[in-house]
Design an enzyme around this catalytic site. Sequence first.
Site, PDB file in Angstrom:
ATOM      1  CB  SER A 152      -5.713   6.925   4.492  1.00  0.00           C
ATOM      2  OG  SER A 152      -6.478   5.899   5.134  1.00  0.00           O
ATOM      3  N   GLY A 153      -2.223   7.125   4.372  1.00  0.00           N
ATOM      4  CA  GLY A 153      -1.110   7.857   3.595  1.00  0.00           C
ATOM      5  C   GLY A 153      -0.297   8.744   4.405  1.00  0.00           C
ATOM      6  CG  ASP A 167      -1.971   0.996   1.056  1.00  0.00           C
ATOM      7  OD1 ASP A 167      -1.994   1.660   0.072  1.00  0.00           O
ATOM      8  OD2 ASP A 167      -2.822   1.234   2.188  1.00  0.00           O
TER       9      ASP A 167
END
Length: 838
Positions: free
Chosen positions: A788-789, A694
Amino acid sequence: MEGLDSGLKFMPREDWDTTEQFLAVSDQKHVEKKPYRRIRLVIGLALGAGLLALLIGLLVWGFHSNQDVQVKKVYIGSVGISGKPFLPEYEDPSSLQFKKLANQVDKELRRMYSENPVLDKYFTRCSVQAFSDGDGGPDSILAYYESEFELPASQEASLNEAIQSLEPSAGSQHAQRGRQIQRPTESLTLRSVSSQALDLRLSRTNITEKVPINLHVKNKNKIDSPGFPDSTYPPNTSQKWSLRAEQGHRVRLDFHTLFLEDDCEKDFIQIYDSLLPIESQLLTEQCGYPHGSLSYVSSGNVMLVLLVTNSEKNFPGFRAYYSQIPANTAECGGKLLGERGNFSSSLFPVNYPPKAVCTWEIQVPQDKFVKVEFKKFEVGKDGATCVGDYVEIEDQRLCGNRLESNVFTSESNKMTIRFQSDTSLVYQGFTAYYEAFIPTNPCPGKFKCSNNMCIISDRKCDGYNDCGDNSDEINCKCDVTQMMCKNNLCKSKAWKCDGVDDCGDNSDEEGCECKKEQFSCRNGRCIAEDLKCNGKNDCGDGSDESKCEKSLMLKCSATTYRCKNGRCISKANPECDGQTDCSDGSDEENCNCGRREYQSSRIIGGQASRKGEWPWQVSLHARGQGHTCGASVLNDCWLLTAAHCVQDEYAEANQWEAFLGLHVQGQTNEWTVTRRIKRIIPHEDYNTLSFDNDIALMELDSSVTLNQYIWPICLPPSSDDFPAGQEAWITGWGAMVEGGSSAKILQKAMVRIINHTTCKNLLQDDVTDRMLCAGILDGGVDACQGDSGGPLTVTNPSGRVFVAGLVSWGQGCAQRNKPGVYTRMTKFRSWIKERSGV
């Protein structure tokens, strides 16, 4: 011989012919009589002793003369004037009214000094610097003065003692009750006087004192340190800002930005509850990159802000907003009736003002008792005896920021709580909750802790210290999912051998594959503990030599660091740690990253960060959606984020806009830069079901200028190891609670790396080797939607920050035994290099 023995003088024999000539000798010294030699020796010794005495005398004289070198001592203070209203003209030192009153005060100070033989002898001059409203009623004035004395260095102690006699008496906390003069002088009555030595840091000879800035506080406005925000503040400078509110008001100061040198002996900012830097009225001294409440309120209508810098390491400085509030705004205390309620110190969460006195009288129904729980407590300094600032409950004084218990109960339906602050050093204060309880059932439907806290009954014996004193975990019977520690506490079996001392006695980390006396290698082998750091690769992967003073040259493997010359070393995480380990120095190349220029998913359970604290943090906005994901700065053109952020309709680069240097969503400032995205490179093996691999790269449509608010994060090499238990930080603007709204201000929270096997057991999911787990197993702290990220960061011993992981996925947010899962960055260093060149 008998004549000589009897002491008779030696006489020549009478039968000698005295006219007879003797032969001359060539060396008269050899025939010289001994008595003459003795005389010369005595004379020499006497001369030597005299010289020695002279030398000692000179040394003694020099010592005493050094003690009597003339020194200059400056004292500053204030004196109260009664029976005289404050006039606007007293604010202007050039006005006739100011000069006349200053002259009267000057004469009285001189008269006071003349009554003390020490002060009278060494006094040289005094000057009145300013006036303000007094604290003795409507017809009172406070005069601020500076006095100078010149005296021998040996007399400094005597001078200090004489000055002390003019100060307020011990224990006088809320008024300057110094020497009560009560003497009319041309219709002038002085009420009290205080005096203190000037801080030596303010009298550095190399400091340039800028012209003081006098400001009237009515509407909200700002003050900036010299050069802010375009440049750093100048060296060797002193700058004062005098703030004066309208009568019947207080001055409030709120810092927007504060970046100074870490060492307060070099650069510092001080705030005073006066118009001169009088130590006893110092509200705070700050340097570095402070956290916590940075809002201050005066006790009267004046405040002094002082910035002092030295010649080294000049930093951005500060911006602060000033305003005025009605004096009664800070009032607190009163009667609290009813079965429950909240109360707090003056102005909480703003720092409480000086000279505050508040009393709360709590009264609940007759058949019940009172319980008070402090939710936040920071009052005065830690200490065995609480003086100055404290909270008093039923004759028990509380101070500091660590209470043995934050719950207090009464033995009647009444309780009295008193809060007091002195004239200096303010803190955030407290907020508390009170409720009535039935004495026979203090925690209806809940478990009662030993410290009187009430917790949900289901949390008893669950392995977590919910009470804070472990009383909910004592005398428990472990269930099938738990293990019994040696100290008889029950802990989850999933925590065994996870590298963290969960039991508190380390018994959950004993007998873990390797024996206690063995060292556990990273490759799973066990070796004798005494083989560590012996200069040999006993583990086979070099891990037994990875934390030693000297590195070994080893055969390259996944666990060794490869230098630029192709040779590999055993040291763990050597890159950019400030020490050259590779023979070619390549481990310290390309280290222009991971430094905060000046030092000094939303994060559930975190706290708001300060501006510029995380300069690599990026906010990614999807078109029409606002903030959607986080990212990290890799260099002036590339960003790093999670692949799951850029899937489906978000896969196109034109859907995104990146905000760099952003602190508050919706509030761009002079440091915020926005860029469009030129292209997106997700990992080609990203699995949308398992979230494996991811990771994605984003290239900006144009480069950005790197500065203290936009700075690259360091990428770890593949050999780096982030062991279980290591502290890490998550940052982002994600949801405040699961399913809730996003944060406005960039949040931060500390978590710990979780053992990989433990994480797999807890999540019962496919946690691959390309994933890293981190969190707090007690729950309450985690990344969530919108984070996220964003980066999971760790800091190496030299202070350089590396990205250890990217926020990827998790089961809910901040749940117990459900750590967050992150993309493990050590697995993707070469992929990033191949795709972006970074």
